[in-house]
Design a protein around this motif. Structure first.
Motif, PDB file in Angstrom:
ATOM      1  N   ILE A 430      67.701  -1.987 -20.008  1.00  0.00           N
ATOM      2  CA  ILE A 430      68.052  -3.000 -19.003  1.00  0.00           C
ATOM      3  C   ILE A 430      68.817  -4.151 -19.662  1.00  0.00           C
ATOM      4  CG2 ILE A 430      67.048  -4.798 -17.504  1.00  0.00           C
ATOM      5  CD1 ILE A 430      64.913  -2.714 -16.711  1.00  0.00           C
ATOM      6  N   GLU A 431      68.359  -4.495 -20.855  1.00  0.00           N
ATOM      7  CA  GLU A 431      68.990  -5.601 -21.568  1.00  0.00           C
ATOM      8  C   GLU A 431      70.416  -5.241 -22.000  1.00  0.00           C
ATOM      9  OE1 GLU A 431      66.097  -7.434 -24.190  1.00  0.00           O
ATOM     10  OE2 GLU A 431      67.769  -7.950 -25.522  1.00  0.00           O
ATOM     11  N   ASP A 432      70.582  -3.966 -22.401  1.00  0.00           N
ATOM     12  CA  ASP A 432      71.878  -3.529 -22.938  1.00  0.00           C
ATOM     13  C   ASP A 432      72.939  -3.280 -21.870  1.00  0.00           C
ATOM     14  OD1 ASP A 432      70.807  -3.684 -25.394  1.00  0.00           O
ATOM     15  OD2 ASP A 432      70.515  -1.522 -25.679  1.00  0.00           O
ATOM     16  N   ALA A 436      75.240  -2.545 -15.063  1.00  0.00           N
ATOM     17  CA  ALA A 436      74.543  -1.555 -14.230  1.00  0.00           C
ATOM     18  C   ALA A 436      73.392  -2.218 -13.475  1.00  0.00           C
ATOM     19  CB  ALA A 436      74.017  -0.408 -15.093  1.00  0.00           C
ATOM     20  N   VAL A 437      72.707  -3.143 -14.161  1.00  0.00           N
ATOM     21  CA  VAL A 437      71.579  -3.836 -13.536  1.00  0.00           C
ATOM     22  C   VAL A 437      72.049  -4.644 -12.319  1.00  0.00           C
ATOM     23  CG1 VAL A 437      69.790  -5.598 -13.850  1.00  0.00           C
ATOM     24  CG2 VAL A 437      70.232  -3.917 -15.670  1.00  0.00           C
ATOM     25  N   SER A 438      73.149  -5.387 -12.514  1.00  0.00           N
ATOM     26  CA  SER A 438      73.595  -6.211 -11.384  1.00  0.00           C
ATOM     27  C   SER A 438      74.170  -5.338 -10.269  1.00  0.00           C
ATOM     28  CB  SER A 438      74.588  -7.284 -11.843  1.00  0.00           C
ATOM     29  OG  SER A 438      75.768  -6.675 -12.314  1.00  0.00           O
ATOM     30  N   ASP A 439      74.849  -4.224 -10.653  1.00  0.00           N
ATOM     31  CA  ASP A 439      75.352  -3.295  -9.627  1.00  0.00           C
ATOM     32  C   ASP A 439      74.204  -2.752  -8.788  1.00  0.00           C
ATOM     33  OD1 ASP A 439      77.882  -3.655 -10.488  1.00  0.00           O
ATOM     34  OD2 ASP A 439      78.107  -1.687 -11.457  1.00  0.00           O
ATOM     35  N   TYR A 440      73.130  -2.338  -9.483  1.00  0.00           N
ATOM     36  CA  TYR A 440      71.985  -1.763  -8.778  1.00  0.00           C
ATOM     37  C   TYR A 440      71.346  -2.791  -7.856  1.00  0.00           C
ATOM     38  CZ  TYR A 440      67.533   0.512  -7.863  1.00  0.00           C
ATOM     39  OH  TYR A 440      66.464   1.066  -7.236  1.00  0.00           O
ATOM     40  N   ARG A 441      71.194  -3.961  -8.393  1.00  0.00           N
ATOM     41  CA  ARG A 441      70.580  -5.043  -7.586  1.00  0.00           C
ATOM     42  C   ARG A 441      71.476  -5.425  -6.418  1.00  0.00           C
ATOM     43  NH1 ARG A 441      68.220  -8.196 -12.790  1.00  0.00           N
ATOM     44  NH2 ARG A 441      66.221  -7.081 -12.870  1.00  0.00           N
ATOM     45  N   GLY A 442      72.798  -5.212  -6.629  1.00  0.00           N
ATOM     46  CA  GLY A 442      73.742  -5.496  -5.552  1.00  0.00           C
ATOM     47  C   GLY A 442      73.794  -4.379  -4.520  1.00  0.00           C
ATOM     48  N   GLY A 443      72.972  -3.347  -4.678  1.00  0.00           N
ATOM     49  CA  GLY A 443      72.897  -2.300  -3.659  1.00  0.00           C
ATOM     50  C   GLY A 443      73.522  -0.964  -4.068  1.00  0.00           C
ATOM     51  N   LYS A 444      74.083  -0.877  -5.283  1.00  0.00           N
ATOM     52  CA  LYS A 444      74.679   0.396  -5.711  1.00  0.00           C
ATOM     53  C   LYS A 444      73.592   1.276  -6.335  1.00  0.00           C
ATOM     54  CE  LYS A 444      79.503  -0.798  -6.635  1.00  0.00           C
ATOM     55  NZ  LYS A 444      80.463  -1.064  -7.716  1.00  0.00           N
ATOM     56  N   GLU A 445      73.029   2.173  -5.507  1.00  0.00           N
ATOM     57  CA  GLU A 445      71.956   3.075  -5.962  1.00  0.00           C
ATOM     58  C   GLU A 445      72.381   3.884  -7.197  1.00  0.00           C
ATOM     59  OE1 GLU A 445      68.834   4.280  -4.874  1.00  0.00           O
ATOM     60  OE2 GLU A 445      68.518   2.602  -3.503  1.00  0.00           O
ATOM     61  N   LYS A 446      73.672   4.265  -7.194  1.00  0.00           N
ATOM     62  CA  LYS A 446      74.197   5.136  -8.261  1.00  0.00           C
ATOM     63  C   LYS A 446      74.090   4.516  -9.649  1.00  0.00           C
ATOM     64  CE  LYS A 446      77.539   8.274  -6.202  1.00  0.00           C
ATOM     65  NZ  LYS A 446      78.971   8.422  -5.909  1.00  0.00           N
ATOM     66  N   ALA A 447      74.112   3.178  -9.706  1.00  0.00           N
ATOM     67  CA  ALA A 447      74.085   2.487 -10.998  1.00  0.00           C
ATOM     68  C   ALA A 447      72.819   2.808 -11.777  1.00  0.00           C
ATOM     69  CB  ALA A 447      74.212   0.989 -10.769  1.00  0.00           C
ATOM     70  N   LEU A 448      71.800   3.265 -11.058  1.00  0.00           N
ATOM     71  CA  LEU A 448      70.544   3.635 -11.716  1.00  0.00           C
ATOM     72  C   LEU A 448      70.765   4.757 -12.740  1.00  0.00           C
ATOM     73  CD1 LEU A 448      67.559   2.661 -11.342  1.00  0.00           C
ATOM     74  CD2 LEU A 448      67.186   4.755 -10.045  1.00  0.00           C
ATOM     75  N   VAL A 468      60.392   7.898 -15.763  1.00  0.00           N
ATOM     76  CA  VAL A 468      61.460   6.956 -16.108  1.00  0.00           C
ATOM     77  C   VAL A 468      62.002   6.333 -14.822  1.00  0.00           C
ATOM     78  CG1 VAL A 468      63.839   6.778 -16.985  1.00  0.00           C
ATOM     79  CG2 VAL A 468      62.120   8.075 -18.269  1.00  0.00           C
ATOM     80  N   ASP A 469      62.236   7.168 -13.842  1.00  0.00           N
ATOM     81  CA  ASP A 469      62.767   6.717 -12.567  1.00  0.00           C
ATOM     82  C   ASP A 469      61.830   5.687 -11.927  1.00  0.00           C
ATOM     83  OD1 ASP A 469      65.047   7.505 -10.725  1.00  0.00           O
ATOM     84  OD2 ASP A 469      63.321   7.597  -9.351  1.00  0.00           O
ATOM     85  N   LYS A 470      60.571   6.017 -11.937  1.00  0.00           N
ATOM     86  CA  LYS A 470      59.569   5.161 -11.295  1.00  0.00           C
ATOM     87  C   LYS A 470      59.491   3.795 -11.992  1.00  0.00           C
ATOM     88  CE  LYS A 470      54.566   5.076 -10.732  1.00  0.00           C
ATOM     89  NZ  LYS A 470      53.983   4.855 -12.056  1.00  0.00           N
ATOM     90  N   ILE A 471      59.390   3.823 -13.335  1.00  0.00           N
ATOM     91  CA  ILE A 471      59.250   2.569 -14.085  1.00  0.00           C
ATOM     92  C   ILE A 471      60.500   1.713 -13.939  1.00  0.00           C
ATOM     93  CG2 ILE A 471      58.900   1.546 -16.376  1.00  0.00           C
ATOM     94  CD1 ILE A 471      57.291   4.042 -17.122  1.00  0.00           C
ATOM     95  N   LEU A 472      61.670   2.383 -14.016  1.00  0.00           N
ATOM     96  CA  LEU A 472      62.942   1.665 -13.866  1.00  0.00           C
ATOM     97  C   LEU A 472      62.965   0.878 -12.559  1.00  0.00           C
ATOM     98  CD1 LEU A 472      65.962   3.810 -15.075  1.00  0.00           C
ATOM     99  CD2 LEU A 472      65.687   1.345 -15.361  1.00  0.00           C
ATOM    100  N   LYS A 473      62.643   1.585 -11.475  1.00  0.00           N
ATOM    101  CA  LYS A 473      62.683   0.954 -10.140  1.00  0.00           C
ATOM    102  C   LYS A 473      61.721  -0.229 -10.087  1.00  0.00           C
ATOM    103  CE  LYS A 473      64.585   4.696  -7.443  1.00  0.00           C
ATOM    104  NZ  LYS A 473      64.291   5.996  -6.815  1.00  0.00           N
ATOM    105  N   GLU A 474      60.564  -0.072 -10.719  1.00  0.00           N
ATOM    106  CA  GLU A 474      59.599  -1.152 -10.763  1.00  0.00           C
ATOM    107  C   GLU A 474      60.150  -2.367 -11.506  1.00  0.00           C
ATOM    108  OE1 GLU A 474      55.636   1.558 -11.178  1.00  0.00           O
ATOM    109  OE2 GLU A 474      55.881  -0.092 -12.640  1.00  0.00           O
ATOM    110  N   MET A 475      60.718  -2.083 -12.672  1.00  0.00           N
ATOM    111  CA  MET A 475      61.148  -3.174 -13.536  1.00  0.00           C
ATOM    112  C   MET A 475      62.396  -3.891 -13.025  1.00  0.00           C
ATOM    113  SD  MET A 475      60.281  -1.573 -17.266  1.00  0.00           S
ATOM    114  CE  MET A 475      60.824  -2.963 -18.242  1.00  0.00           C
ATOM    115  N   LEU A 476      63.157  -3.182 -12.185  1.00  0.00           N
ATOM    116  CA  LEU A 476      64.358  -3.842 -11.629  1.00  0.00           C
ATOM    117  C   LEU A 476      63.960  -4.694 -10.431  1.00  0.00           C
ATOM    118  CD1 LEU A 476      66.851  -0.881 -12.079  1.00  0.00           C
ATOM    119  CD2 LEU A 476      67.046  -3.083 -13.194  1.00  0.00           C
TER     120      LEU A 476
END
Ligand SMILES: [Zn+2]
Length: 476
Positions: A430-432, A436-448, A468-476
C-alpha cells in the motif's frame, strides 16, 4: 465461370502390431536394437527357412477388424507379393491379396457436427520390410533387418473422404480404436502408423473418378493436411491447363511443402501375387472368434456412457479425455485416487493439453503417474498450495513425475495464510503504490489488481489469494 472441383480421397493405413515377436519367427520386435540384432534365417530370407504364423497377430487383426465393423474371413490365407528391393531379402513380401482377414467394414467420423460413415474395403495382415540407411557412409547404403518381419495390418478405405478434415477425423478415429484395443501405439512419428493418401479430383457432380496419385512419407497429421491441400491444387492446375494427371506414387517433402514423383503407380498385377506355399490357410472357428469378441476391451463409445454415470462429468469433457486411451486411463485412476473427477478432468484438459502442445507431444507420451496428479489435486483443494503454485508444481510432475507433497515441502511452497505476515507485506504494498491506492479509493475496482500483484510478488507467489484480497479490502 470457374469450374468447381471435388476432391476424392481414400487411405491405405499401415499399423505395426504390438506383438513381442515378429509375424513369422520368434525374433524380437523391440524398436532401436543394434542393427541386425533381431534377425534370424526366416526374417532375413535365407533359402529353406520356413515361416510360422504368430497367433497373436491374427488375434490383434481380428480385434481390429471387429472393432471397425468388418466381416472376419473365417478362412483367410497369405500370398506372396513379388518385388525386388534391398530392404526385402526374400524378394517377396508375405501379404494377403485374395482372402484378407477382414472385409467390408466402416468407421463413423464427425466433422463440423456432421456424422459420416467411411467404409473400409478390406484389412490384411503382412510383414514389414527392413530399413535402408543411406547417410552413414558416403558411397554405400546399409541395411538393417530388425524391422523385417514386424507384423503389420494394412487397412484400406473406400474413397469416401472429401477433405483433409475428414481424413484427419478418420485417422483419429482409427487410431483411438486401435490404441484402445492395445493392438498398436499408432505413432506416426515413429512409423508404427503409416498413411498413404490416394487422391484424385473431378469436376463437381461427375460420377467418374479422376486419375489418382498416391502420396507417401506423411509422418504427422499436419503433414497429411498440407500434402492433401498441395496435391489437390497441383491436380486442379494440371486439369485447368488442359494436361493429364499421371497415375503415380509421389513422395511428400514436408520441409519443402511439395511432392515429387517417385515411380509410376503399380497395380496388383504388377506384383505377380500367388498363394504362399509355405503357409497353411488361417482357419478361424466359431469358438476362437467368440473368444476374441468376448475379450474386446471397453471402447471409447462405451467409456463415454460410463463416464457420465460413474464420474458425472460433462460429455464434452468425456469426449476430450477419451480421445486418447492413455489420457482416459490416467483420468480414471486419478479421479478414483483423489475422489474429484471434475478436477482430474480439468487438469488433463487444460494444463496437460497445454504442455503436450508446448512440447510437441502426443497424449500417448504422457509419462507422469496418476498418483502424482491426484496428490496435487488434494494439496490444491486443501488450500496447502494456491492455484498458481499448483500449476508450477504440475509442470514438474509432467516433466519428471515428482512427488508433489515432497516437492512442496522441500521448496517451501506451502501457501502462507498467516495474517500477521500478510498484513505486514500488504502494508508495504500500500505504501509503495500510492497511485493504485488512490485509484481504488476513487472507485476504480481494477486498481486492486496492482496491489494484489505486488503482494503476491513480495510473497513469491505463495500467499493465499482469497486472504490477500480480504485483508487488502479491509486495510484500504
Ligand atoms: Zn527372425
Amino acid at each position: 465461370m470457374a469450374k468447381q472441383y471435388e476432391t476424392v480421397i481414400g487411405l491405405e493405413v499401415h499399423v505395426e502390431l504390438a506383438t513381442k515377436t515378429k509375424i513369422f519367427c520368434s525374433c524380437s520386435t523391440a524398436f532401436g536394437g543394434a542393427p541386425n540384432a533381431h534377425t534370424c534365417p526366416v526374417c532375413t530370407g535365407m533359402p529353406g527357412a520356413l515361416p510360422v504364423l504368430n497367433r497373436q497377430v491374427v488375434e490383434y487383426a481380428m480385434a481390429i477388424g471387429l472393432a471397425v465393423n468388418c466381416t472376419i474371413t473365417r478362412e483367410n490365407k497369405f500370398d506372396r507379393k513379388n518385388y525386388f528391393y534391398p530392404d526385402n531379402p526374400q524378394n517377396y513380401q508375405i501379404s494377403q491379396l485374395y482372402l484378407p482377414i477382414a472385409r467390408d467394414g466402416y468407421v463413423e467420423i464427425e466433422t463440423g457436427g456432421r456424422r459420416k460413415k467411411i467404409r473400409i474395403h478390406e484389412m490384411h495382415m503382412e510383414e514389414d520390410a527392413g530399413k535402408l540407411i543411406h547417410d552413414e557412409w558416403d558411397d554405400v547404403s546399409l541395411v538393417d533387418y530388425n524391422r523385417s518381419g514386424v507384423p503389420l495390418v494394412e487397412i484400406v478405405s473406400e474413397p469416401d473422404m472429401r477433405s483433409a478434415e475428414e481424413v484427419i477425423a478418420y485417422l483419429e478415429t482409427l487410431r483411438t480404436i486401435i490404441q484402445y484395443l492395445g493392438a498398436s501405439d499408432c505413432k506416426l512419428q515413429e512409423g508404427s502408423m503409416r498413411v498413404d493418401v490416394n487422391l484424385s479430383v473431378r469436376e463437381a457432380g461427375a460420377d467418374k473418378h479422376g486419375t489418382r496419385t498416391e502420396m507417401k512419407n506423411l509422418n504427422s497429421f499436419k503433414a497429411i493436411t498440407r500434402a492433401i491441400e498441395a496435391e489437390r491444387l497441383r491436380q486442379i492446375t494440371l486439369l485447368e491447363e488442359g494436361k493429364r494427371v499421371i497415375q503415380e506414387t509421389r513422395r511428400w517433402d514436408d520441409n519443402k511443402e511439395a511432392s515429387y514423383a517417385m515411380r509410376s503407380k503399380e497395380d496388383a498385377k504388377d506384383y505377380r501375387y500367388f498363394p504362399d506355399p509355405d503357409l497353411v490357410p488361417v482357419v478361424i472357428d466359431e469358438e476362437w472368434l467368440e473368444r476374441v469378441k468376448a475379450d474386446q476391451p471397453e471402447l471409447r463409445s462405451e467409456k463415454l456412457v460410463r463416464y457420465k454415470e460413474e464420474f458425472d462429468i460433462p460429455l464434452s469433457d468425456a469426449e476430450m479425455i477419451t480421445s486418447s486411451k492413455r489420457m482416459a486411463d490416467i483420468f480414471e485412476e486419478t479421479a478414483i485416487l483423489c475422489g474429484n473427477p471434475k478436477k482430474a478432468a480439468n487438469w488433463l484438459m487444460v494444463e496437460t493439453m497445454r504442455l503436450l502442445k508446448e512440447h510437441d507431444m502426443e497424449p500417448e507420451d504422457i509419462a507422469f503417474s496418476p498418483a502424482g496428479l491426484a496428490k496435487l489435486i488434494q494439496l490444491a483443494e486443501a488450500g496447502t498450495i494456491n492455484s498458481s503454485v499448483a500449476k508450477d508444481v504440475f509442470e514438474k510432475i509432467f516433466a519428471e513425475d515428482i512427488d508433489p507433497e515432497q516437492y512442496v515441502e522441500e521448496m517451501g511452497l506451502r501457501t502462507v495464510s498467516d495474517e500477521g505476515t500478510l498484513r505486514r507485506v500488504i502494508a508495504g504494498a500500500i505504501e509503495d503504490t500510492p497511485q493504485a491506492v488512490s485509484d481504488y479509493r476513487g472507485g476504480k475496482e481494477k486498481a486492486l489488481g496492482a496491489l494484489v500483484g505486488r503482494t503476491m510478488k513480495a510473497m513469491e507467489g505463495k500467499a493465499d489469494p482469497a486472504l490477500v484480497d480480504k485483508i487488502l479490502k479491509e486495510m484500504l
